[in-house]
Design a protein around this motif. Structure first.
Motif, PDB file in Angstrom:
ATOM      1  N   ILE A   1       0.838  -1.205   0.000  1.00 32.83           N
ATOM      2  CA  ILE A   1       0.000   0.000   0.000  1.00 32.83           C
ATOM      3  C   ILE A   1       0.871   1.253   0.000  1.00 32.83           C
ATOM      4  O   ILE A   1       0.624   2.190  -0.753  1.00 32.83           O
ATOM      5  CB  ILE A   1      -0.961  -0.012   1.204  1.00 32.83           C
ATOM      6  N   ALA A   2       1.917   1.255   0.823  1.00 29.63           N
ATOM      7  CA  ALA A   2       2.778   2.435   0.885  1.00 29.63           C
ATOM      8  C   ALA A   2       3.435   2.714  -0.457  1.00 29.63           C
ATOM      9  O   ALA A   2       3.681   3.865  -0.812  1.00 29.63           O
ATOM     10  CB  ALA A   2       3.845   2.244   1.964  1.00 29.63           C
TER      11      ALA A   2
ATOM     12  N   SER B   1       2.124   2.291  -3.332  1.00 32.72           N
ATOM     13  CA  SER B   1       1.082   2.552  -4.343  1.00 32.72           C
ATOM     14  C   SER B   1       0.879   1.398  -5.309  1.00 32.72           C
ATOM     15  O   SER B   1       0.485   1.600  -6.457  1.00 32.72           O
ATOM     16  CB  SER B   1       1.395   3.819  -5.149  1.00 32.72           C
ATOM     17  N   VAL B   2       1.160   0.196  -4.870  1.00 28.73           N
ATOM     18  CA  VAL B   2       0.985  -0.967  -5.730  1.00 28.73           C
ATOM     19  C   VAL B   2      -0.507  -1.249  -5.908  1.00 28.73           C
ATOM     20  O   VAL B   2      -1.298  -1.039  -4.994  1.00 28.73           O
ATOM     21  CB  VAL B   2       1.694  -2.186  -5.093  1.00 28.73           C
ATOM     22  N   SER B   3      -0.906  -1.683  -7.085  1.00 32.17           N
ATOM     23  CA  SER B   3      -2.319  -1.974  -7.325  1.00 32.17           C
ATOM     24  C   SER B   3      -2.450  -3.227  -8.181  1.00 32.17           C
ATOM     25  O   SER B   3      -1.467  -3.766  -8.665  1.00 32.17           O
ATOM     26  CB  SER B   3      -2.983  -0.781  -8.006  1.00 32.17           C
TER      27      SER B   3
ATOM     28  N   LEU C   1      -1.193  -6.279  -5.638  1.00 29.34           N
ATOM     29  CA  LEU C   1      -1.743  -5.900  -4.332  1.00 29.34           C
ATOM     30  C   LEU C   1      -2.630  -7.018  -3.783  1.00 29.34           C
ATOM     31  O   LEU C   1      -2.537  -7.379  -2.610  1.00 29.34           O
ATOM     32  CB  LEU C   1      -2.541  -4.603  -4.486  1.00 29.34           C
TER      33      LEU C   1
ATOM     34  N   PHE D   1      -4.649  -8.278   0.107  1.00 28.41           N
ATOM     35  CA  PHE D   1      -5.524  -7.130   0.343  1.00 28.41           C
ATOM     36  C   PHE D   1      -6.576  -7.083  -0.756  1.00 28.41           C
ATOM     37  O   PHE D   1      -6.254  -6.862  -1.922  1.00 28.41           O
ATOM     38  CB  PHE D   1      -4.695  -5.844   0.354  1.00 28.41           C
TER      39      PHE D   1
ATOM     40  N   TRP E   1      -8.676  -5.437  -2.763  1.00 24.33           N
ATOM     41  CA  TRP E   1      -9.106  -4.124  -3.244  1.00 24.33           C
ATOM     42  C   TRP E   1      -9.156  -4.164  -4.752  1.00 24.33           C
ATOM     43  O   TRP E   1      -8.155  -4.374  -5.419  1.00 24.33           O
ATOM     44  CB  TRP E   1      -8.148  -3.028  -2.778  1.00 24.33           C
TER      45      TRP E   1
ATOM     46  N   TRP F   1     -10.981  -1.934  -7.961  1.00 21.05           N
ATOM     47  CA  TRP F   1     -11.781  -0.737  -8.259  1.00 21.05           C
ATOM     48  C   TRP F   1     -13.114  -1.109  -8.881  1.00 21.05           C
ATOM     49  O   TRP F   1     -14.061  -0.324  -8.835  1.00 21.05           O
ATOM     50  CB  TRP F   1     -11.006   0.208  -9.173  1.00 21.05           C
TER      51      TRP F   1
ATOM     52  N   ALA G   1     -14.900  -1.550  -5.564  1.00 23.76           N
ATOM     53  CA  ALA G   1     -14.859  -0.426  -4.638  1.00 23.76           C
ATOM     54  C   ALA G   1     -15.510   0.819  -5.223  1.00 23.76           C
ATOM     55  O   ALA G   1     -16.156   1.581  -4.510  1.00 23.76           O
ATOM     56  CB  ALA G   1     -13.416  -0.123  -4.265  1.00 23.76           C
ATOM     57  N   ASP G   2     -15.324   1.044  -6.519  1.00 23.45           N
ATOM     58  CA  ASP G   2     -15.869   2.237  -7.156  1.00 23.45           C
ATOM     59  C   ASP G   2     -16.413   1.817  -8.520  1.00 23.45           C
ATOM     60  O   ASP G   2     -15.804   2.102  -9.544  1.00 23.45           O
ATOM     61  CB  ASP G   2     -14.741   3.279  -7.309  1.00 23.45           C
ATOM     62  N   PRO G   3     -17.547   1.111  -8.541  1.00 25.41           N
ATOM     63  CA  PRO G   3     -17.992   0.489  -9.792  1.00 25.41           C
ATOM     64  C   PRO G   3     -18.245   1.518 -10.896  1.00 25.41           C
ATOM     65  O   PRO G   3     -18.922   2.511 -10.671  1.00 25.41           O
ATOM     66  CB  PRO G   3     -19.303  -0.201  -9.410  1.00 25.41           C
TER      67      PRO G   3
ATOM     68  N   ARG H   1     -10.755   6.312 -14.132  1.00 26.18           N
ATOM     69  CA  ARG H   1      -9.948   5.215 -13.593  1.00 26.18           C
ATOM     70  C   ARG H   1     -10.638   3.890 -13.848  1.00 26.18           C
ATOM     71  O   ARG H   1     -11.855   3.777 -13.729  1.00 26.18           O
ATOM     72  CB  ARG H   1      -9.792   5.432 -12.104  1.00 26.18           C
TER      73      ARG H   1
ATOM     74  N   GLU I   1      -4.343  -0.217 -11.271  1.00 29.84           N
ATOM     75  CA  GLU I   1      -5.168   0.972 -11.443  1.00 29.84           C
ATOM     76  C   GLU I   1      -4.636   1.815 -12.593  1.00 29.84           C
ATOM     77  O   GLU I   1      -3.558   2.382 -12.502  1.00 29.84           O
ATOM     78  CB  GLU I   1      -5.174   1.801 -10.158  1.00 29.84           C
TER      79      GLU I   1
END
Lengths: 368, 151
Positions: A213-214, A216-218, A222, A227, A229, A231, A234-236, A304, A311
């Motif tokens: 997370i620190a 900025s891995v996605s 990630l 974890f 997460w 998108w 989380a943010d459809p 995004r 991401e």
């Protein structure tokens, strides 16, 4: 008497088959153990962000195809979402479904490349790669039916998609959906329990959640660290809130987990595609928009998506003209590479290529 | 759905401890003094009410009069997002503090801004060109950049 060794610096790439493109790595070894890593980029830098400032909003679409050329559909989608936010237009339902369907097929194709080349890097020459490419070829054939191109598709447009699929697309897609799960399972049976794969990937290249997370891995890197997460959840965007799918995660954050997360995501993507085929409504595929788009001046937007690598974001600033004032591309491959040093230092030469393969970078996107 | 924290909300959160650094706020973003950006980011990351643990992207825009550095940040715990902006004046040696100590993931993106936009980041561990080679004349993403090769 202690045996004294001198550190040695070795250059890998930019012309090396295991670096997935023109990636260069300067590695310092103490014997066989890695003590320092310095990635060097820019061999494929084409200045996409600068080029975007001199093209109109639709023309930029062709630049986005060439970022991550193994996942053009999701690049198109991220860019179109950013432009739609600038213009304030909404996409017709059918257009959204077509977008999600093609983006998920693209995710399958991209993950198959990742998995195939990862195994190639492990020394499993050609055979698993061909198993993966067998499925990928059918997907590219479907894309060819949709838009005439296999790699640089430019299928989406701000406001929807480029064209209604031809008549024979739907039977071909159904045929693919019947065959694909079996072929994927075959690939899975071939490799997942293979002793060499397991021994070489379990416990190597471990990435912890905090560090991920620190840094900025996605994306799958990630999620491989445990974890959950995504998108899409989380943010459809588009219609991801209307389909049902799981977010697979790993336990230990090692190379095996990242690899397994990708295999599981392929299955989830196929699940989304089959739901799309069932649910897709009739209607328009694209919102009515002028030929040349002209968003209001000094607006900004950040579009995004969850691309196969992580991401992917487009930050656009408009100045009232036909071209954006600024177009920033947040590329997951470049930012995921920042953990490479942490993953490699202390490990041996043989783990290096495997770990790089498990991050799944694409140099078109790293250098832009 | 990720909720975006408006500039006003963020301003109200920060005005207590960092009032001197807050210059302005807009609909979706807040403008911070370059001197305070590192401390504000550290607070945003560590405070338990906000927990902006993830840095999505950093970028810079050349508005000719000034450079605007834009930070997109996300909180995984609350599923919220926010936008921070910093305005840097001057075209010769524009400098602002680095946020690498807050989010190590800022490293490559700050190097990219240094390379293509020509902004220096104080406290960056390895500030050098990333995409272009050493000795390249100028910074291509600036509005007044003129191509060295004429076509």
């Amino acid at each position: 008497m202690a045996f004294k060794t001198e550190p040695m610096t070795i250059n890998i790439g930019p012309q090396h088959p295991s670096t997935h493109g023109v990636f260069r790595l300067r590695v310092t070894f103490d014997g066989e153990v890695i003590v320092d890593v310095e990635p060097i980029f820019g061999y494929l830098h084409r200045g996409s962000e600068k080029l975007a400032e001199e093209r109109n909003y639709v023309q930029i679409l062709t630049l986005t195809d060439r970022l991550d050329y193994t996942a053009s559909m999701t690049n198109n989608q991220a860019y179109c979402l950013a432009v739609e936010k600038l213009l304030g237009v909404s996409v017709p339902e059918r257009g959204k479904y077509l977008r999600v369907m093609t983006a998920e097929l693209q995710r399958v194709a991209s993950h198959l490349i990742a998995v195939g080349f990862f195994l190639q890097d492990l020394g499993a020459l050609a055979t698993p790669l061909m198993y993966a490419f067998r499925v990928r070829e059918s997907i590219l054939d479907l894309f060819e039916m949709l838009c005439g191109a296999r790699i640089t598709v430019s299928y989406m447009r701000p406001g929807g998609v480029f064209a209604e699929p031809p008549e024979d697309f739907w039977p071909a897609l159904r045929r693919f959906m019947e065959e694909a799960p079996g072929l994927i399972e075959e690939l899975e049976n071939l490799i997942m329990e293979n002793e060499i794969v397991v021994v070489r990937t379990k416990g190597t290249g471990i990435l912890g959640i905090e560090s991920a997370i620190a840094n900025s891995v996605s994306g799958p890197v990630l999620r491989g660290s445990g974890f959950a997460w995504d998108w899409r959840k989380a943010d459809p965007y588009d219609i991801y809130d209307q389909v049902d799918f799981d977010v697979p995660v790993g336990n230990n954050g090692d190379n095996y987990d990242r690899f397994q997360v990708r295999i599981e995501e392929i299955k989830q993507s196929l699940k989304i595609v089959s739901q799309c085929i069932r649910q897709i409504p009739d209607g328009l595929i694209r919102a009515e928009l002028p030929l040349v788009l002209r968003p209001p001046a000094w607006q900004e937007s950040y579009g995004r998506v969850e691309s196969p690598k992580g991401e992917l974001g487009f930050y656009l600033v408009s100045d009232g003209s036909v071209a954006p004032y600024r177009c920033k591309i947040r590329s997951p491959s470049l930012i995921n590479l920042h953990v490479l040093k942490e993953l490699l230092v202390g490990w041996k030469l043989a783990d290096m290529i495997v770990t790089l393969g498990s991050i799944d970078i694409n140099l078109g996107e790293v250098d832009r | 759905m990720t909720r975006s924290i408006t500039g006003k909300e963020l301003h109200d959160y920060l005005v207590q401890g960092f009032g001197a650094y807050l210059l302005d706020y807009e609909e979706q973003s807040i403008v911070i003094d370059p001197q305070g950006i590192q401390r504000v980011c550290e607070y945003l990351r560590s405070s338990s009410e906000l927990e902006f643990s993830f840095l999505n992207s950093i970028t810079a825009v050349d508005y000719v009069e000034y450079f605007e550095v834009v930070y997109h940040i996300t909180s995984f715990s609350y599923n919220t997002k926010a936008v921070l902006k910093v305005r840097v004046y001057g075209r010769d040696e524009p400098t602002l503090p680095s946020v690498c100590s807050v989010w190590p993931g800022a490293n490559f993106q700050e190097r990219e801004i240094f390379d293509l936009m020509g902004l220096s980041f104080k406290g960056h561990p390895n500030l050098k060109r990333i995409m272009l080679w050493e000795g390249f004349p100028g910074h291509p993403l600036r509005r007044d950049f003129e191509d060295v090769v004429k076509y």
